[in-house]
Structure formats: structure tokens, C-alpha cells
Write an enzyme that holds these catalytic residues in place. Structure first.
Site, mmCIF file in Angstrom:
data_model
loop_
_atom_site.group_PDB
_atom_site.id
_atom_site.type_symbol
_atom_site.label_atom_id
_atom_site.label_comp_id
_atom_site.label_asym_id
_atom_site.label_seq_id
_atom_site.Cartn_x
_atom_site.Cartn_y
_atom_site.Cartn_z
ATOM 1 N N CYS A 72 0.677 -1.364 -0.003
ATOM 2 C CA CYS A 72 -0.055 -0.085 -0.120
ATOM 3 C C CYS A 72 0.834 1.173 0.025
ATOM 4 C CB CYS A 72 -0.963 -0.028 1.230
ATOM 5 S SG CYS A 72 -2.316 -1.269 1.263
ATOM 6 N N HIS A 94 -3.820 6.848 3.732
ATOM 7 C CA HIS A 94 -4.265 5.429 2.785
ATOM 8 C C HIS A 94 -5.614 5.227 3.263
ATOM 9 C CE1 HIS A 94 -3.995 1.779 1.240
ATOM 10 N NE2 HIS A 94 -4.217 0.955 2.255
ATOM 11 N N ASN A 120 -10.269 0.152 -0.674
ATOM 12 C CA ASN A 120 -8.585 0.056 -0.607
ATOM 13 C C ASN A 120 -8.020 -0.420 -2.073
ATOM 14 O OD1 ASN A 120 -5.992 -0.556 -0.234
ATOM 15 N ND2 ASN A 120 -6.419 -1.454 1.742
#
Ligand code: UT7
Length: 328
Positions: free
Chosen positions: A115, A255, A285
């Protein structure tokens, strides 16, 4: 405060056209829109179709970033892509992206940091500018996460989507640019979020496909706790390096994994929620695509103005984490 070495001359991002809503997932999984919204804040995600490629998203995002920078692709000397889902196992995603953008001889390689991949990429780009090895870098981040999640596993399938973005990074000329970056990792916790098979230890086989070991496995609750702690630490570390206080932050772009994680991280970092960019509801996500997608949306909404202090922070498989402070 340190003068920046590198700046973002243009940004771009792209998400697939196909929308998968929570209601769509209710048809195949023992889940509900209510559970997903309450626990994650996600309402829908975008996914690539089988005849589409992740590199198509990177090409669209790159074209936008290059146009905003006013720099032709031919002038780019380095392409770095933060991704763990390249179009194919070999070569690097950056090479396939280079070919689709028109070829040439720019250096091209991937950064595998899950990520926070784009924050790692930006940091590598800054280093290459500092050394003088590169002058105009396409620094990308994104993932086709839908291709590596088990769509029969409600613990993970509801959380992820596909997306990509990036920036053109060039030498700074004034006070605008990257003020500080802080990266970290803890490989001893890798088993809490990993894909067991498909690597060189356990190449793809009928057995591990049947056992669903080619998909993301995650201990969600444990990941949640470490994510909040590490992202808060990364924020403080990056701000300390930049010589900036939390009060000076104009926009926090965290994030986009889970609204509860975003809120907790903002609280720990000391940034009020009205200064936090959130679009997890629309995209879920998207791993390394998450921050560029949010940043480009913030720009489109007029939330980014020259001179603002922007803090980016992320966390993911590895575990890896990172924060970047930018004077916009
Ligand atoms: O990109 C960085 C990496 N990933 C993350 O940042 C994700 C971090 N973790 C999280 O975001 C959260 O932990 C989750 C959203 C994954 C899970 O939320 P939670 O509040 O931690 O739930 P939980 O795992 O403790 O599960 C609560 C219950 C369980 O049932 P029991 O054991 O209480 O009966 C789960 O089986 O919710 C159940 N559950 C679901 N129910 C309906 C898990 N997934 C689902 C689902 N729909 N999709």
C-alpha cells in the site's frame, strides 16, 4: 526547515469504469451493506474487467500528470512504479507502461512495498533527483487488488478495488516540493497480511489454487491496530524531519483502507477531520493507488493550493509504512 530537492510538477490518477457496489457483493457473499459501511466506510469500489489491464490505468494517469507538468513523455528519464500487481510476472510493470506510453530508453523498474508503494516510489525519486542521476521522473503507484483477493472470502473481498496514479517528479526550484519523507517496515509481521503461494517458494499449482493460497490472507483486527500505531509514528517522524508541527498541516491524505483507521490516524497525528481527505467510500482500498487517487480528487475539488503543507501517510503488507510531507 530544509529546502526541497524535488517537487511534483504534475499529478494524475485513474480508476476503472466498472463499479461494484456493496449490494452487488451481497448477492454472492454472506455480508451486508450495513456491515461494510459501519466497519469500513466503503460503499463501492472500481474493478478492471478481464479484457482491461492495470497498465491502461497507469497510462491514463501518466498522461494527465505529464499534461499538468507540461512535460512530454519523451523527456522522462526514469519510470518507477510502486505496485505488487504488475500486468505479468515479468517484466516490471514500469516496462510495460513505458511501452504503452510510446517506448524510449528511460530507466524503468518497480518498487514492491504494497500500500505505501507510491510513498516509497516518491522517496526513491527524490533520492535519484538528489544524486543528479535523474531529472524527470514518472513516479507511479497503483494496484489491481481485485486480481489478488479471494472473491469467496468476505473478510477481504469487500475491502479492495483497483486504481492507479502518480506524479512527474523534477528538481525543486523554490520552496515548493518534498520537505521530508519517513519510511519503515517490520518484516517479522509479514504473515498477518500476505499471499502464501505464487512466489518462488511455492509456485502456482493446482493444489495451491484449490487451497486458495494464491490470494490475500489477512488478520484484519491485528493489521488494524499496527496500522494506526505505525501511521501515527510515521506522521510524527516525517513532520519532525520537516520541522513542521501538526497544526501547520493544511491537508492530510491518508491511505484509504478503512474510515475507522483514517479517523484514528488523524486523531493520533493531531490533524482535525476537516483537514483530512477521504474517498474510501467510492474506491475501497486500492493499495498503492489509494493516495494518488485521493490527492488528484482533492486537487479537483480545489482543496490543494500552492504553498499548502500536505501530509501523505500509508501502511500495508510487509508490514511497510511511510509518510511524506510536501509543500504544494
Ligand atoms: O491496506 C492495509 C491493509 N489492510 C487494512 O488496513 C485492513 C485493516 N483491518 C480492518 O480494516 C478491519 O479489521 C476489518 C474491516 C478487516 C474488519 O473489521 P473488524 O471490526 O476488525 O471486524 P472483525 O475482523 O473483528 O470481525 C467482526 C465480525 C466477525 O464475526 P464474529 O467472529 O464476531 O462472529 C467476522 O466474521 O464480523 C465478521 N465479518 C463480516 N461480517 C459481514 C468479517 N467480514 C465480514 C463481512 N460481512 N464482509
Amino acid at each position: 526547515m530544509r529546502s526541497p530537492i524535488a517537487r511534483l510538477a504534475g499529478i494524475g490518477a485513474a480508476a476503472p469504469a466498472t463499479v461494484v457496489t456493496n449490494a452487488d457483493l451481497e448477492k454472492t457473499l454472506a455480508t451486508s451493506d450495513q456491515w461494510i459501511v459501519e466497519r469500513t466506510g466503503i460503499r463501492e469500489r472500481r474493478v478492471l474487467q478481464p479484457n482491461e489491464s492495470q497498465s491502461d490505468l497507469f497510462v491514463a494517469a501518466s498522461r494527465d500528470a505529464l499534461a499538468q507538468a507540461g512535460i512530454p513523455f519523451q523527456a522522462i528519464d526514469t519510470i518507477i512504479c510502486g505496485t505488487c500487481t504488475p500486468d505479468r510476472r515479468l517484466p516490471a510493470a514500469a516496462c510495460d507502461i513505458q511501452a504503452k506510453l510510446g517506448g524510449g530508453t528511460a530507466a524503468a523498474f518497480d518498487v514492491v512495498a504494497a500500500c505505501p508503494g507510491w510513498l516509497y516510489t516518491l522517496t526513491v525519486a527524490e533520492g535519484l533527483i538528489a544524486s543528479g542521476n535523474s531529472k524527470k521522473i514518472l513516479a507511479l503507484g497503483g494496484d489491481r487488488v481485485w486480481s489478488i483477493v479471494d472473491r469467496e472470502d468476505r473478510n477481504t473481498a469487500v475491502l479492495f478495488g483497483d486504481g492507479a496514479g502518480g506524479a512527474v517528479v523534477v528538481p525543486a526550484t523554490d520552496e515548493r516540493g518534498i520537505l521530508a519523507t519517513a519510511l519503515g517496515a517490520d518484516g517479522t509481521l509479514a504473515d498477518l497480511l500476505n499471499i502464501p503461494a505464487g512466489g518462488s517458494n511455492e509456485p502456482p499449482s493446482e493444489q495451491n489454487i484449490r487451497d486458495r493460497r494464491i490470494y490475500v490472507q489477512m488478520a484484519g483486527r491485528e493489521v488494524f491496530k499496527v496500522a494506526v500505531r505505525r501511521m501515527a509514528q510515521a506522521c510524527h517522524q516525517a513532520l519532525g524531519k520537516a520541522g513542521i508541527r501538526a497544526d501547520d498541516i493544511d491537508l492530510l491524505v491518508p491511505h484509504q483502507a478503512n474510515l475507522r483507521i483514517i479517523n484514528a490516524t488523524a486523531g493520533e497525528a493531531g490533524v482535525p477531520l476537516d483537514k483530512v481527505m477521504v474517498n474510501v467510500d467510492r474506491y475501497g482500498n486500492t493499495s498503492a493507488g489509494s493516495i494518488p487517487l485521493a490527492l488528484v480528487q482533492a486537487d479537483g475539488e480545489g482543496r490543494l493550493r500552492p504553498g499548502m503543507v500536505v501530509l501523505l501517510v500509508s501502511f500495508g503488507a510487509g508490514f511497510t509504512w511511510g509518510a511524506v510531507v510536501i509543500r504544494w
